[in-house]
Design an enzyme around this catalytic site. Sequence first.
Site, PDB file in Angstrom:
ATOM      1  N   ASP A  39       0.650  -1.167   0.025  1.00 34.84           N
ATOM      2  CA  ASP A  39      -0.064   0.060  -0.006  1.00 34.84           C
ATOM      3  C   ASP A  39       1.042   1.183   0.063  1.00 34.84           C
ATOM      4  OD1 ASP A  39      -2.007   1.892   0.292  1.00 34.84           O
ATOM      5  OD2 ASP A  39      -2.730   0.941   2.096  1.00 34.84           O
ATOM      6  N   HIS A  82      -0.940   4.103  -0.258  1.00 33.21           N
ATOM      7  CA  HIS A  82      -1.586   5.382   0.594  1.00 33.21           C
ATOM      8  C   HIS A  82      -1.412   6.494  -0.338  1.00 33.21           C
ATOM      9  CE1 HIS A  82      -3.166   6.065   4.683  1.00 33.21           C
ATOM     10  NE2 HIS A  82      -3.589   4.859   4.694  1.00 33.21           N
ATOM     11  N   GLU A  94      -1.409  -1.185  -3.843  1.00 27.48           N
ATOM     12  CA  GLU A  94      -2.491  -0.304  -3.521  1.00 27.48           C
ATOM     13  C   GLU A  94      -2.425   1.276  -3.424  1.00 27.48           C
ATOM     14  OE1 GLU A  94      -5.579   0.135   0.145  1.00 27.48           O
ATOM     15  OE2 GLU A  94      -4.666  -1.546  -0.290  1.00 27.48           O
ATOM     16  N   GLU A 148     -10.402   2.930  -2.026  1.00 28.46           N
ATOM     17  CA  GLU A 148     -10.987   3.216  -0.556  1.00 28.46           C
ATOM     18  C   GLU A 148     -11.347   4.701  -0.639  1.00 28.46           C
ATOM     19  OE1 GLU A 148      -7.293   4.227   2.313  1.00 28.46           O
ATOM     20  OE2 GLU A 148      -6.773   2.661   0.918  1.00 28.46           O
ATOM     21  N   HIS A 201     -11.831  -2.406   1.122  1.00 28.90           N
ATOM     22  CA  HIS A 201     -11.129  -1.861   1.896  1.00 28.90           C
ATOM     23  C   HIS A 201     -11.823  -2.003   3.245  1.00 28.90           C
ATOM     24  CE1 HIS A 201     -10.108   1.898   4.145  1.00 28.90           C
ATOM     25  NE2 HIS A 201      -8.830   1.540   3.647  1.00 28.90           N
TER      26      HIS A 201
END
Length: 381
Positions: free
Chosen positions: A183, A185, A209, A235, A284
């Site tokens: 991830d 972010h 991700e 997400e 998510h």
Amino acid sequence: MRITGLETFPVPPRWLFLKVSTDEGIAGWGEPVVEGRAHTVAAAVEELSELLVGRDPLAIEDHWQVMTKGGFYRGGPVLSSAVAGIDQALWDIAGKTRGVPVHRLLGGPVRERVRVYQWIGGDEPSAVAEAAAEQVEAGFTAVKMNGSGRMRHIDTPAELDAVVDRVAAVREVLGDERDVAVDFHGRCSTAMSRRVLPRLEPFSPMFVEEPVLPENTAKVRDVVTSTSVPIALGERLFSRWDFRDVLRSGIAVAQPDLSHAGGISEVRRIAAMAEAHDVTLAPHCPLGPLALAASLQVAFATPNFLIQEQSRGIHYNVGSDLLDYLVDPSPFRFDGGEVAAPPGPGLGVEIDEAKVREAAERGHRWRSPVWRHPDGAFAEW
């Protein structure tokens, strides 16, 4: 049957629970929350309650349409999350009324078990190899880690090497029979994504991700075409309309959040859209037990489902954890990194209401961290 009231409970570590009551004594529970904005979402739930009290709770689709479209200004994370938690609670009531799990109302199960993954490493990943080894010992077959901490728009070769070295260390622990997801972010720019992702290809991540921010989804195709690594995101997308162009960009995995993207009703539609684009679903869910329960109900009824996130032991859960507000934690028993379909009606979990009310008295004021670069400029968390 008529809805008699909606009540919200801000419970540690950073969650918001919702109870929808009816005049026949059947109550539904949901989890409407934006992490760091729980009280704002609670206010939105209270406003939406004016549309619901006195109405039939089983008219789920009509309620969804009115809640999302009945105001001139629509969408966004706060309203969509308020709708999501209410929608979960209404499905919970529907399942309890009929005495069946929600997934049976969605067409029935298409699988017997759902694979889940475990978070390792925290926001600024460290000691990830050791953490991965612990989860292998615990029986998990997949882990997810943050790929980096703070990342500048175009960062140094040393930072790039550090990302690669961390993923390599985890892959060495996992071997070829287990999976690692990475991830970012949204911390990478498009330029850094195109630099980092080819370097990760030898380690075959299950997916990477959110390499770029949701504001930059117009650039996702550039990222996708720069690498063979499967790209996942979603997400911070809140409706099928938000996903429409992203699904055409070539992503491999859609990640709507059941507590943000309009609940069970809307995520089911997003999943169907994803299937038509050869995209798999991995909801998510770094949240609480109701969000996870709703996610699992969708997972068991969704053909193009991949894997489920869950928050047990995640670094955010300080003071309270995934199982703490359940009467019976057995629906979330992870055997070999998988979970069986909860047999109970509705969402399949029973909330300890007394414990929830006690925790809500303490409440929480969780906020997203504010990060800065060494020069003092704002940094993406």
